[in-house]
Design an enzyme around this catalytic site. Structure first.
Site, PDB file in Angstrom:
ATOM      1  N   SER A 184       0.788  -1.235   0.000  1.00  0.00           N
ATOM      2  CA  SER A 184       0.000   0.000   0.000  1.00  0.00           C
ATOM      3  C   SER A 184       0.819   1.283   0.000  1.00  0.00           C
ATOM      4  O   SER A 184       0.329   2.329  -0.406  1.00  0.00           O
ATOM      5  CB  SER A 184      -0.962   0.000   1.183  1.00  0.00           C
ATOM      6  OG  SER A 184      -0.272  -0.206   2.387  1.00  0.00           O
ATOM      7  N   HIS A 212      -5.308  -3.658  -2.797  1.00  0.00           N
ATOM      8  CA  HIS A 212      -4.909  -2.701  -3.841  1.00  0.00           C
ATOM      9  C   HIS A 212      -4.691  -3.366  -5.199  1.00  0.00           C
ATOM     10  O   HIS A 212      -4.201  -2.731  -6.120  1.00  0.00           O
ATOM     11  CB  HIS A 212      -3.629  -1.966  -3.418  1.00  0.00           C
ATOM     12  CG  HIS A 212      -3.819  -1.144  -2.188  1.00  0.00           C
ATOM     13  ND1 HIS A 212      -4.343   0.136  -2.212  1.00  0.00           N
ATOM     14  CD2 HIS A 212      -3.597  -1.434  -0.883  1.00  0.00           C
ATOM     15  CE1 HIS A 212      -4.420   0.597  -0.976  1.00  0.00           C
ATOM     16  NE2 HIS A 212      -3.970  -0.326  -0.151  1.00  0.00           N
ATOM     17  N   LYS A 243     -12.095  -0.199  -1.975  1.00  0.00           N
ATOM     18  CA  LYS A 243     -11.228   0.448  -2.967  1.00  0.00           C
ATOM     19  C   LYS A 243     -11.884   0.286  -4.354  1.00  0.00           C
ATOM     20  O   LYS A 243     -12.838   1.006  -4.646  1.00  0.00           O
ATOM     21  CB  LYS A 243      -9.822  -0.111  -2.837  1.00  0.00           C
ATOM     22  CG  LYS A 243      -9.331   0.085  -1.366  1.00  0.00           C
ATOM     23  CD  LYS A 243      -7.925  -0.240  -1.139  1.00  0.00           C
ATOM     24  CE  LYS A 243      -7.528  -0.347   0.322  1.00  0.00           C
ATOM     25  NZ  LYS A 243      -7.915   0.696   1.251  1.00  0.00           N
TER      26      LYS A 243
HETATM   27  C1  LIG Z   1      -3.575  -3.694   2.135  1.00  0.00           C
HETATM   28  C2  LIG Z   1      -4.815  -3.390   2.911  1.00  0.00           C
HETATM   29  N1  LIG Z   1      -5.435  -4.383   3.571  1.00  0.00           N
HETATM   30  C3  LIG Z   1      -6.534  -4.160   4.288  1.00  0.00           C
HETATM   31  C4  LIG Z   1      -7.084  -2.908   4.397  1.00  0.00           C
HETATM   32  C5  LIG Z   1      -8.285  -2.700   5.255  1.00  0.00           C
HETATM   33  O1  LIG Z   1      -9.418  -2.552   4.465  1.00  0.00           O
HETATM   34  P1  LIG Z   1     -10.702  -1.765   4.944  1.00  0.00           P
HETATM   35  O2  LIG Z   1     -10.511  -0.340   4.599  1.00  0.00           O
HETATM   36  O3  LIG Z   1     -11.804  -2.387   4.160  1.00  0.00           O
HETATM   37  O4  LIG Z   1     -10.855  -1.992   6.404  1.00  0.00           O
HETATM   38  C6  LIG Z   1      -6.498  -1.850   3.713  1.00  0.00           C
HETATM   39  C7  LIG Z   1      -7.089  -0.506   3.805  1.00  0.00           C
HETATM   40  O5  LIG Z   1      -6.493   0.497   3.810  1.00  0.00           O
HETATM   41  C8  LIG Z   1      -5.326  -2.083   2.954  1.00  0.00           C
HETATM   42  O6  LIG Z   1      -4.701  -1.097   2.321  1.00  0.00           O
END
Ligand SMILES: Cc1ncc(COP(=O)(O)O)c(C=O)c1O
Length: 436
Positions: A184, A212, A243
């Site tokens: 991320s 992502h 997303k």
């Molecule tokens: C790589 C990754 N995993 C999990 C999440 C968590 O997702 P959520 O926003 O649906 O809680 C995010 C969110 O920023 C993320 O970037």
């Protein structure tokens, strides 16, 4: 003597107030418009380049209409947990659709991606079992590991020799490797081909967080597995709906028995209310659009290529980015805050990312792109980065010495003398490392 008031630390926590007063606080900015490539913040139009709305579906008319329809039919809330009264037919419909989309037998839908990572990791990794994570895995994975009864082991980012060392150490222990498909912050892709080889050699299971990469990687947007032609080698696909799927929610997809197990042992599924109908319907509509409209992914990659090449042409270091997440190296943490503010004043809304999220002295401006950005908007962004990058001496052609500008004086702040103070550093450190 220790202050006996639990709130004492709150009253002493002035760090953030100092940054707000200085005019460089980039967080919790409120948007006064929808989620397009242009947003209104503080009454002004900005081009947003820090959204996760990769395919631009959060403002797609069909997605909005599906949500509105769902509210008409089901109301606004399910008022309970999936486990008890909070499952509606739409939840099961999208679970089936998602499982099919990622080529798995079954899926379960949690209320957020964070809940999904907590639920899957805590239910699967028990006592005397191991979860192995990449050092740059998302915080929700790390939180899941902290809560799990098994032990967490970390390997250096995308370093396969280090992963193998960890696997060798725990050769005879049941283990799960968990990686982000696209990381991320850095925007690079997990080395899935090597991970698969190692996992099979050392009998480990693989879970890929496609937050992502869903809707982004692979010819049809099915994620990291599709990108490498290894969809069937990934044991568990995790994805967030917040997303590319223009909603909120988190999926875990795997074999029928594994999903069944996770579903019945996840505290983060059972002890929280289920995803509201409007959000589930948005996921349903988004999955249909991704299946049908191949142009969206092509447009996203057109924009990604344009920006990566554009930034590199004007002298920015885009690090190891291989995706629509393009980080730009800025240098010291305070410089990133300053650059964020200068871009903001120029009409560009980006995100500064500082240590320990990135190594000390390598703060970044994190940018990410959407299929719905136009070429004109992206050219505008490149122009502004060129201007500000030169002013700050980050790219060639500008004044290397940073003099306080008139604007900077107005912010009551001098970046030339300002160092990241220790309380600010410890705030970030605690946040990033979840106090462990
Ligand atoms: C790589 C990754 N995993 C999990 C999440 C968590 O997702 P959520 O926003 O649906 O809680 C995010 C969110 O920023 C993320 O970037």
């Amino acid at each position: 003597m220790q202050n006996s008031d639990l709130f004492a630390k709150c009253f002493k926590f002035t760090t953030v107030h100092e940054i707000i007063a200085a005019g460089v606080y980039p967080y919790f900015k409120k948007t006064e418009s929808g989620q397009g490539p242009e947003i209104i913040v503080e009454g002004e139009k900005k081009i947003v380049i820090c959204s996760n709305n990769y395919l631009g579906l959060a403002s797609h008319p069909k997605v909005k209409e599906a949500s509105v329809e769902a509210v008409r039919k089901y109301g606004t809330s399910c008022t309970g947990s999936r486990f008890l009264n909070g499952t509606i037919d739409l939840h099961e419909k999208v679970e089936k659709k998602f499982a099919k989309f990622v080529g798995k037998e079954a899926a379960v839908l949690f209320t957020t991606g964070h809940h999904a990572n907590l639920g899957a990791i805590t239910s699967l990794v028990g006592k005397n079992e191991i979860v192995i994570t990449d050092k740059l895995d998302h915080a929700s994975i790390i939180d899941g590991c902290h809560l799990a009864l098994g032990e967490m082991v970390r390997f250096r980012h995308n370093d396969m020799a280090d992963l193998e060392r960890q696997l060798q150490k725990y050769e005879h222990t049941p283990k799960l490797i968990v990686v982000d498909g696209v990381f991320s912050m850095e925007g690079d892709i997990a080395n899935l081909p090597e991970i698969v080889k190692l996992a099979r050699r050392y009998e480990a299971r693989i879970m890929v967080d496609e937050a992502h990469s869903l809707g982004v990687l692979g010819e049809t947007g099915r994620g990291t597995g599709e990108h490498f032609g290894l969809q069937h080698e990934v044991d568990i696909v995790m994805a967030t709906a917040s997303k590319s799927l223009a909603s909120i929610g988190g999926f875990i997809a795997s074999r029928e028995e594994v999903v069944h197990y996770i579903k019945h042992l996840s505290r983060s599924l059972i002890f929280t209310a289920s995803l509201p109908p409007a959000c589930v319907a948005a996921i349903d509509a988004s999955l249909d659009i991704i299946e049908k409209d191949k142009e969206l992914i092509a447009k996203l990659w057109h924009n990604t290529k344009k920006m990566k090449e554009g930034f590199e042409a004007i002298g920015f270091n885009t690090r190891t980015s291989q995706s629509p997440i393009i980080p730009l190296t800025v240098g010291e943490d305070m410089k990133a805050f300053k650059m964020w503010r200068m871009l903001y004043d120029e009409g560009v809304f980006a995100s500064p990312v500082v240590s320990p999220a990135v190594p000390e002295g390598q703060a970044i401006i994190r940018t990410s792109y959407m299929a719905s950005h136009t070429d004109e908007q992206l050219d505008f962004v490149l122009d502004k980065f060129e201007k500000v990058g030169k002013q700050l001496g980050i790219i060639p052609g500008g004044t290397r010495k940073i003099k306080p500008t008139v604007q900077e004086k107005k912010w009551k702040f001098s970046f030339t003398s300002m160092k990241m103070n220790s309380s600010l550093k410890s705030w970030f450190k605690n946040l990033w490392n979840s106090n462990k």
